[in-house]
Design a protein around this motif. Structure first.
Motif, PDB file in Angstrom:
ATOM      1  N   CYS A   1      -6.045 -26.510 -22.079  1.00  0.00           N
ATOM      2  CA  CYS A   1      -6.971 -27.465 -22.674  1.00  0.00           C
ATOM      3  C   CYS A   1      -7.067 -28.694 -21.772  1.00  0.00           C
ATOM      4  O   CYS A   1      -6.422 -28.785 -20.734  1.00  0.00           O
ATOM      5  CB  CYS A   1      -6.520 -27.857 -24.072  1.00  0.00           C
ATOM      6  SG  CYS A   1      -4.896 -28.654 -24.099  1.00  0.00           S
TER       7      CYS A   1
ATOM      8  N   LEU B   1       1.482 -28.378 -26.136  1.00  0.00           N
ATOM      9  CA  LEU B   1       0.434 -28.264 -25.118  1.00  0.00           C
ATOM     10  C   LEU B   1       1.063 -27.690 -23.853  1.00  0.00           C
ATOM     11  O   LEU B   1       2.016 -28.254 -23.319  1.00  0.00           O
ATOM     12  CB  LEU B   1      -0.186 -29.625 -24.820  1.00  0.00           C
ATOM     13  CG  LEU B   1      -0.765 -30.408 -26.010  1.00  0.00           C
ATOM     14  CD1 LEU B   1      -1.355 -31.720 -25.544  1.00  0.00           C
ATOM     15  CD2 LEU B   1      -1.800 -29.583 -26.747  1.00  0.00           C
TER      16      LEU B   1
ATOM     17  N   CYS C   1      -2.051 -27.593 -19.776  1.00  0.00           N
ATOM     18  CA  CYS C   1      -3.245 -28.375 -20.088  1.00  0.00           C
ATOM     19  C   CYS C   1      -3.483 -29.433 -19.004  1.00  0.00           C
ATOM     20  O   CYS C   1      -2.529 -29.987 -18.449  1.00  0.00           O
ATOM     21  CB  CYS C   1      -3.111 -29.059 -21.453  1.00  0.00           C
ATOM     22  SG  CYS C   1      -3.201 -27.902 -22.835  1.00  0.00           S
TER      23      CYS C   1
ATOM     24  N   CYS D   1       2.070 -29.442 -17.574  1.00  0.00           N
ATOM     25  CA  CYS D   1       0.791 -30.158 -17.628  1.00  0.00           C
ATOM     26  C   CYS D   1       0.535 -31.006 -16.385  1.00  0.00           C
ATOM     27  O   CYS D   1      -0.395 -31.825 -16.373  1.00  0.00           O
ATOM     28  CB  CYS D   1       0.734 -31.037 -18.885  1.00  0.00           C
ATOM     29  SG  CYS D   1       0.694 -30.099 -20.428  1.00  0.00           S
TER      30      CYS D   1
END
Length: 575
Positions: A35, A54, A57, A82
């Motif tokens: 994402c 998450l 992402c 991330c």
């Protein structure tokens, strides 16, 4: 309606599929992959979300301020893989209820609070697999309830004084796989509740004597894969309650006298893969609670007779891969609880018959890869020992023969790769050995002379003088019969040239008291028992009738004729 549908363990779903779902119901746990920050800000109805994960992402390498302000009910937050280089000063602002935070597998080089107010509910913080070089003083002071802190797999070379200030509730600290070279006395000062400390896989060459003075609740200390040369820090009082200590793969060359005298609660000690040369009578003093001792993969060539005397609770001893050529007869006289002994890969040439005489609970004995030529000491084990639960490994020694009858009741005996005498092997191993004895190579018997079988067959190795032989049993008669039946040539007229008789197994005498005799005698015994019961019953009935007649006669006296007539009637009824 669908509250709690998306849990932490649920498989990740594409964000486009999650958006309608979030609009339609309330969830407690959400996991997103691939994402970006914009999509994260567009999520609606997240007031009830308790856990957010998450992974992979794209968050623009720097987490913006107050990005999680709407997620004020979060208890768990994971931001892994991330590519985060930093977080703005207030990136975690609003997460006052957050209990677990993971920033693992990123590129963070600095630790901060990242919130306007302290995260007073946070109990677990994971910043492993980042690029931290040092931990600054008081950088963690705004996490007062922290109990678990993972700083492993970073590039930490230095810990500043008071870097763990205000972490009075910290119980588990992981600093393994870093570049620490020194443990100073001030590093862990004030961590009174610290229970486990992981320092393995660093570059530690020195631990200051007072380094653990205030860590009186420390139970597990891991220091393997470092460069330690002495253990002076163990003599301080801070490690009195230590239960597990791993010092494997260091540079220890000796154990000083009474080095473990303060570790009277220690149960597991690993000293493997060092450069220890001997174990003397004072090396292990104070380890009265020790249950597992590992001194394998050293260069120990001498061990004193009373060196294991302080270890009255010892259950497992591993001294494999050393240079021991002999063992004192009194070595285990104070270790009656021993269950597992490993002296494999040494240079032992013989064992004293009294060495194992006190070990009543022994279950594993590994003496593989030594130079033992005799195993008569196996007949002098403790009388109370349960041999059916004992496993012995004598493989790769120099044994030439054995008293097989003394090994029949062991659970398992490994005998592979010894120098068996060929005469002994043929004389004692003609019958198939018990399943508990493992020679590691089968002793096959061929029923035909096929070229494929002859080229691939492998027997049991033995030695006859200087010759190395392999014994294989061949059924010669069967093979020649098979060959003769397919031959069109004339029968030989020489009567002496008869077929070699097939190999027959020695006949075992059997007792003539066979199963039919057993059945007959059982039937006779049953008949006798039944007759005895019948006679006993008649005797009791007769006695009871006599007693009743006597009682009747007392109340209604009868003349002798009537009594005699009544007795005759009773006798006729019984007959």
């Amino acid at each position: 309606m669908c509250r709690g549908m998306l849990s932490k363990d649920s498989p990740p779903l594409p964000l486009l599929l999650l958006l309608p779902l979030l609009l339609a119901c309330h969830v407690e746990s959400l996991q997103l992959t691939n994402c970006n920050a914009t999509q994260l800000s567009e999520l609606n109805d997240v007031a009830t979300l308790n856990a957010l994960s998450l992974s992979n992402c794209s968050l623009q390498q720097q987490l913006k301020n107050a990005i999680f302000l709407r997620f004020n009910q979060l208890l768990s937050l994971e931001l892994q893989h991330c590519q985060l280089n930093s977080l703005e000063d207030y990136a975690l602002h609003g997460l006052s209820r957050l209990q677990r935070l993971s920033l693992a597998h990123n590129n963070l080089s600095v630790i901060k609070t990242w919130s306007e107010k302290p995260l007073s509910a946070l109990t677990s913080l994971d910043i492993s697999f980042n690029t931290l070089i040092q931990v600054a003083a008081k950088s963690l002071m705004h996490y007062p309830q922290l109990q678990q802190l993972n700083l492993s797999h970073n590039l930490i070379e230095h810990l500043e004084a008071e870097c763990f200030h205000n972490l009075s509730h910290l119980k588990h600290l992981q600093l393994h796989n870093n570049r620490l070279q020194l443990i100073a006395a001030s590093y862990f000062h004030g961590l009174h509740r610290l229970s486990s400390l992981s320092l393995q896989h660093n570059l530690l060459g020195q631990v200051e004597p007072a380094a653990f003075e205030s860590n009186t609740h420390l139970r597990t200390l891991r220091l393997e894969q470092n460069h330690l040369r002495d253990l002076q820090f163990l003599k301080e009082r801070g490690l009195a309650r230590l239960v597990y200590l791993n010092l494997s793969r260091n540079s220890l060359e000796k154990l000083s006298a009474q080095e473990f005298s303060k570790n009277f609660e220690l149960q597991h000690l690993d000293l493997s893969y060092n450069q220890l040369k001997e174990v003397n009578n004072e090396s292990l003093i104070g380890l009265e609670s020790l249950e597992r001792l590992n001194i394998s993969h050293n260069i120990v060539s001498h061990i004193d007779a009373d060196s294991l005397q302080p270890l009255s609770a010892l259950l497992q001893l591993d001294m494999s891969f050393n240079l021991l050529s002999s063992l004192p007869a009194e070595l285990f006289h104070a270790n009656s609880q021993l269950k597992d002994i490993n002296f494999a890969h040494n240079q032992l040439q013989e064992l004293h018959p009294a060495l194992l005489h006190q070990l009543m609970h022994l279950k594993q004995l590994n003496l593989a890869q030594n130079q033992l030529e005799d195993a008569s000491w196996l007949q002098h084990l403790a009388p109370a020992l349960n041999r059916l639960a004992l496993r012995v490994d004598l493989s790769s020694n120099r044994l030439q023969s054995l008293n097989l009858s003394s090994l029949l009741f062991f659970e398992h005996v490994q005998l592979a790769d010894n120098r068996w005498n060929c005469s002994w092997l043929v004389r004692h191993m003609l019958r198939t050995p018990p399943a508990s004895l493992n020679f590691a190579r089968s002793w096959p018997m061929l029923s035909a002379w096929s070229v494929k079988e002859l080229l691939n067959i492998q027997g049991v190795d033995c030695f006859d003088g200087q010759h190395n032989r392999s014994i294989v049993l061949l059924d010669v008669g069967t093979a020649r019969l098979a060959m003769g039946s397919n031959c069109d040539c004339e029968e030989p007229k020489d009567e002496l040239a008869t077929l070699t008789p097939p190999l027959t197994w020695p006949k075992i005498r059997t007792d003539r008291f066979d199963s039919r005799s057993v059945i007959i005698w059982m039937l006779v015994a049953i008949a006798l028992a039944f007759a005895g019961l019948r006679w006993g019953q008649r005797f009791m009935d007769r006695k009871e009738r006599s007693r009743k007649l006597q009682k009747v006669n007392e109340h209604h006296p009868l003349n002798k004729v009537e009594l005699e007539a009544q007795r005759l009637r009773s006798d006729r009824e019984r007959s």
